[in-house]
Design a protein around this motif. Structure first.
Motif, PDB file in Angstrom:
ATOM      1  N   ILE A 207      -3.974  -1.982  -7.597  1.00 57.54           N
ATOM      2  CA  ILE A 207      -4.095  -2.401  -6.199  1.00 57.54           C
ATOM      3  C   ILE A 207      -5.478  -3.020  -6.033  1.00 57.54           C
ATOM      4  CG2 ILE A 207      -3.984  -1.684  -3.787  1.00 57.54           C
ATOM      5  CD1 ILE A 207      -2.448   0.815  -4.747  1.00 57.54           C
ATOM      6  N   PHE A 208      -5.533  -4.286  -5.610  1.00 59.42           N
ATOM      7  CA  PHE A 208      -6.796  -4.996  -5.476  1.00 59.42           C
ATOM      8  C   PHE A 208      -7.110  -5.273  -4.004  1.00 59.42           C
ATOM      9  CE2 PHE A 208      -5.499  -5.917  -9.743  1.00 59.42           C
ATOM     10  CZ  PHE A 208      -6.674  -6.022 -10.466  1.00 59.42           C
ATOM     11  N   CYS A 209      -8.382  -5.125  -3.637  1.00 59.31           N
ATOM     12  CA  CYS A 209      -8.840  -5.538  -2.306  1.00 59.31           C
ATOM     13  C   CYS A 209      -8.948  -7.068  -2.278  1.00 59.31           C
ATOM     14  CB  CYS A 209     -10.192  -4.903  -2.010  1.00 59.31           C
ATOM     15  SG  CYS A 209     -10.966  -5.514  -0.503  1.00 59.31           S
ATOM     16  N   PHE A 210      -8.265  -7.697  -1.347  1.00 59.70           N
ATOM     17  CA  PHE A 210      -8.307  -9.157  -1.261  1.00 59.70           C
ATOM     18  C   PHE A 210      -9.709  -9.649  -0.931  1.00 59.70           C
ATOM     19  CE2 PHE A 210      -7.965 -13.170   0.991  1.00 59.70           C
ATOM     20  CZ  PHE A 210      -7.085 -13.891   0.196  1.00 59.70           C
ATOM     21  N   ALA A 215     -10.624  -3.649  -7.837  1.00 61.52           N
ATOM     22  CA  ALA A 215      -9.450  -2.787  -7.953  1.00 61.52           C
ATOM     23  C   ALA A 215      -9.728  -1.416  -7.359  1.00 61.52           C
ATOM     24  CB  ALA A 215      -9.047  -2.630  -9.419  1.00 61.52           C
ATOM     25  N   MET A 216      -8.690  -0.804  -6.798  1.00 61.27           N
ATOM     26  CA  MET A 216      -8.826   0.539  -6.255  1.00 61.27           C
ATOM     27  C   MET A 216      -9.025   1.529  -7.395  1.00 61.27           C
ATOM     28  SD  MET A 216      -6.168   2.646  -3.831  1.00 61.27           S
ATOM     29  CE  MET A 216      -6.149   1.388  -2.574  1.00 61.27           C
ATOM     30  N   HIS A 217      -9.981   2.420  -7.232  1.00 59.18           N
ATOM     31  CA  HIS A 217     -10.285   3.445  -8.230  1.00 59.18           C
ATOM     32  C   HIS A 217     -10.165   4.832  -7.618  1.00 59.18           C
ATOM     33  CE1 HIS A 217     -12.217   0.116 -10.367  1.00 59.18           C
ATOM     34  NE2 HIS A 217     -12.319   0.877 -11.425  1.00 59.18           N
ATOM     35  N   ILE A 218     -10.124   5.829  -8.509  1.00 55.73           N
ATOM     36  CA  ILE A 218     -10.273   7.227  -8.112  1.00 55.73           C
ATOM     37  C   ILE A 218     -11.595   7.692  -8.678  1.00 55.73           C
ATOM     38  CG2 ILE A 218      -9.308   9.553  -8.273  1.00 55.73           C
ATOM     39  CD1 ILE A 218      -7.577   7.615  -6.736  1.00 55.73           C
ATOM     40  N   ASP A 219     -12.393   8.386  -7.877  1.00 55.59           N
ATOM     41  CA  ASP A 219     -13.709   8.791  -8.373  1.00 55.59           C
ATOM     42  C   ASP A 219     -13.579   9.880  -9.431  1.00 55.59           C
ATOM     43  OD1 ASP A 219     -13.353  11.221  -7.136  1.00 55.59           O
ATOM     44  OD2 ASP A 219     -15.122  11.112  -5.889  1.00 55.59           O
ATOM     45  N   GLY A 220     -14.652  10.117 -10.161  1.00 62.40           N
ATOM     46  CA  GLY A 220     -14.649  11.111 -11.218  1.00 62.40           C
ATOM     47  C   GLY A 220     -15.110  12.480 -10.762  1.00 62.40           C
ATOM     48  N   THR A 294       0.448 -10.415  -1.464  1.00 58.77           N
ATOM     49  CA  THR A 294      -0.588  -9.697  -0.724  1.00 58.77           C
ATOM     50  C   THR A 294       0.035  -9.036   0.503  1.00 58.77           C
ATOM     51  OG1 THR A 294      -2.241 -11.273  -1.476  1.00 58.77           O
ATOM     52  CG2 THR A 294      -2.836  -9.908   0.403  1.00 58.77           C
ATOM     53  N   TYR A 295      -0.421  -7.806   0.805  1.00 51.55           N
ATOM     54  CA  TYR A 295       0.212  -7.003   1.836  1.00 51.55           C
ATOM     55  C   TYR A 295      -0.826  -6.279   2.676  1.00 51.55           C
ATOM     56  CZ  TYR A 295       4.158  -7.640  -1.326  1.00 51.55           C
ATOM     57  OH  TYR A 295       5.112  -8.184  -2.131  1.00 51.55           O
ATOM     58  N   ARG A 296      -0.400  -5.921   3.888  1.00 50.65           N
ATOM     59  CA  ARG A 296      -1.140  -4.949   4.681  1.00 50.65           C
ATOM     60  C   ARG A 296      -0.449  -3.598   4.492  1.00 50.65           C
ATOM     61  NH1 ARG A 296      -0.469  -9.419   8.012  1.00 50.65           N
ATOM     62  NH2 ARG A 296      -2.390 -10.441   8.704  1.00 50.65           N
ATOM     63  N   TRP A 331      -6.238  -6.544   3.634  1.00 52.49           N
ATOM     64  CA  TRP A 331      -5.258  -7.200   2.773  1.00 52.49           C
ATOM     65  C   TRP A 331      -5.361  -6.622   1.368  1.00 52.49           C
ATOM     66  CZ3 TRP A 331      -5.537 -13.225   3.804  1.00 52.49           C
ATOM     67  CH2 TRP A 331      -5.247 -13.468   5.158  1.00 52.49           C
ATOM     68  N   TRP A 332      -4.211  -6.381   0.739  1.00 54.44           N
ATOM     69  CA  TRP A 332      -4.190  -5.778  -0.593  1.00 54.44           C
ATOM     70  C   TRP A 332      -3.246  -6.546  -1.509  1.00 54.44           C
ATOM     71  CZ3 TRP A 332      -7.892  -2.400  -1.210  1.00 54.44           C
ATOM     72  CH2 TRP A 332      -8.424  -1.796  -0.064  1.00 54.44           C
ATOM     73  N   ARG A 333      -3.739  -6.888  -2.682  1.00 54.21           N
ATOM     74  CA  ARG A 333      -2.935  -7.570  -3.691  1.00 54.21           C
ATOM     75  C   ARG A 333      -2.452  -6.555  -4.723  1.00 54.21           C
ATOM     76  NH1 ARG A 333      -6.474 -10.061  -5.944  1.00 54.21           N
ATOM     77  NH2 ARG A 333      -6.425  -9.477  -8.151  1.00 54.21           N
TER      78      ARG A 333
END
Length: 354
Positions: A207-210, A215-220, A294-296, A331-333
């Motif tokens: 999932i990418f921020c337009f 890219a969307m990450h999860i923290d460690g 791309t989506y909301r 917006w998310w790709r």
């Protein structure tokens, strides 16, 4: 014959055995320390497992099957041993041995004639390759023999054709880590919040921020924050499994199988958060007409859009006081790819996920 006159391979074996005593003594002292400090640090001593590979498997077995007095014989003469909480227990359950051997426990039994492998021995998972030239597969069979004769619980996972400590090997489709995890869950009666995700699924992607193209990450740090650029994340993208139920969608982190969720203030998209209580949050995805793929994303529970903040794209949130006044921040790709762990890879399949 003096040691220096022995063949090199025999000298190596002697050195290994001489190292076994201090290593076993120190490992048992460390386990007693955990028991001695369990109240101070809130340890649950009923949930201690031992696992190791090769020599580590040797020590894991020592911790699981030696007697409490083993390796404390010289405590009166050793000022260090006498201060290692000798009166505390050392029970563990279960034990996982990856390409190790029962030699240490066998040696103890041969030395004093006392049984260590019994019906009450901690459950044992043994994982071993049939082509192991360092620790022969016969030593894994010896583990099974001891446990079977004693009436203890055990499982032998044979890795056909593999040599010593093949971390890439799989048994019945499961990796070494997955086998170990499942054994601990089974033997300790744990409840698993996440789910196992097949990384070859056609519904896994990024999932990418337009706005930032991050890219969307999860923290460690506890898998608490989904973010695009944050000091607690690793340098690899996080893959997500996308599940569709009608017009609603759920996203699951491939790394831990947990769903994306929104915290109690609707501020942070997260997978495991004290306020989210592990609840799966579904989203409605609305295509952005002007931009392909791309989506909301709007939370079904709160009705709020998922945004990216304007402070370095640090947080993915639904309501945050530093949101940029820019529709593109929501917006998310989405890109499907089975190779989500390598950002530079060009081996991608672009298509609609939703």
């Amino acid at each position: 014959m003096p040691e220096d006159e022995l063949p090199e391979e025999f000298r190596f074996l002697i050195q290994q055995w001489l190292a076994c005593y201090p290593a076993s003594r120190d490992a048992k002292a460390a386990l007693r320390w955990i028991y001695a400090n369990s109240e101070k640090y809130n340890f649950d001593t009923s949930k201690i497992a031992t696992l190791g590979s090769s020599a580590g498997g040797f020590l894991a077995n020592i911790l699981a099957n030696s007697l409490e007095e083993d390796f404390t014989w010289n405590s009166k003469d050793d000022p260090h041993s006498s201060t290692t909480n000798l009166r505390h227990p050392q029970h563990v359950s279960p034990c996982i041995d990856f390409c190790g051997a029962p030699d240490g426990v066998e040696a103890l039994e041969n030395w004093d004639g006392k049984k260590r492998f019994t019906q009450d021995s901690p459950p044992m998972l043994v994982i071993h390759g049939t082509k192991d030239e360092t620790v022969p597969y016969a030593r894994a069979e010896a583990f099974a023999h001891h446990y079977k004769n004693a009436g203890g619980k055990y499982k032998l996972c044979t890795l056909d054709g593999f040599d010593h400590c093949p971390w890439e090997a799989r048994f019945e489709g499961l990796s070494i880590k997955e086998l170990s995890f499942d054994w601990i869950v089974e033997c300790q009666g744990l409840k698993v919040l996440g789910q196992r995700i097949d990384r070859g699924s056609d519904h896994i992607g990024r999932i990418f921020c337009f706005h930032s193209n991050e890219a969307m990450h999860i923290d460690g740090i506890g898998d608490k924050l989904a973010s695009t650029r944050y000091r607690g994340v690793e340098d690899e993208y996080t893959g997500f499994l996308v599940k569709k139920e009608g017009k609603y969608h759920s996203f699951f982190n491939v790394g831990n199988g947990l769903p994306l969720a929104v915290d109690g203030d609707d501020k942070i998209l997260s997978t495991r958060n004290a306020d989210a209580k592990g609840e799966e949050i579904q989203f409605v995805a609305t295509p952005v007409d002007s931009v392909k793929d791309t989506y909301r994303l709007r939370s079904v529970k709160t009705g709020l859009l998922v945004h990216c903040d304007c402070l370095g794209d640090n947080l993915i949130s639904t309501r945050f006081d530093k949101l940029a006044d820019n529709d593109k921040c929501a917006w998310w790709r989405l890109e499907l790819t089975k190779d989500f762990a390598t950002p530079q890879s060009t081996n991608k399949r672009r298509c609609l996920v939703l």
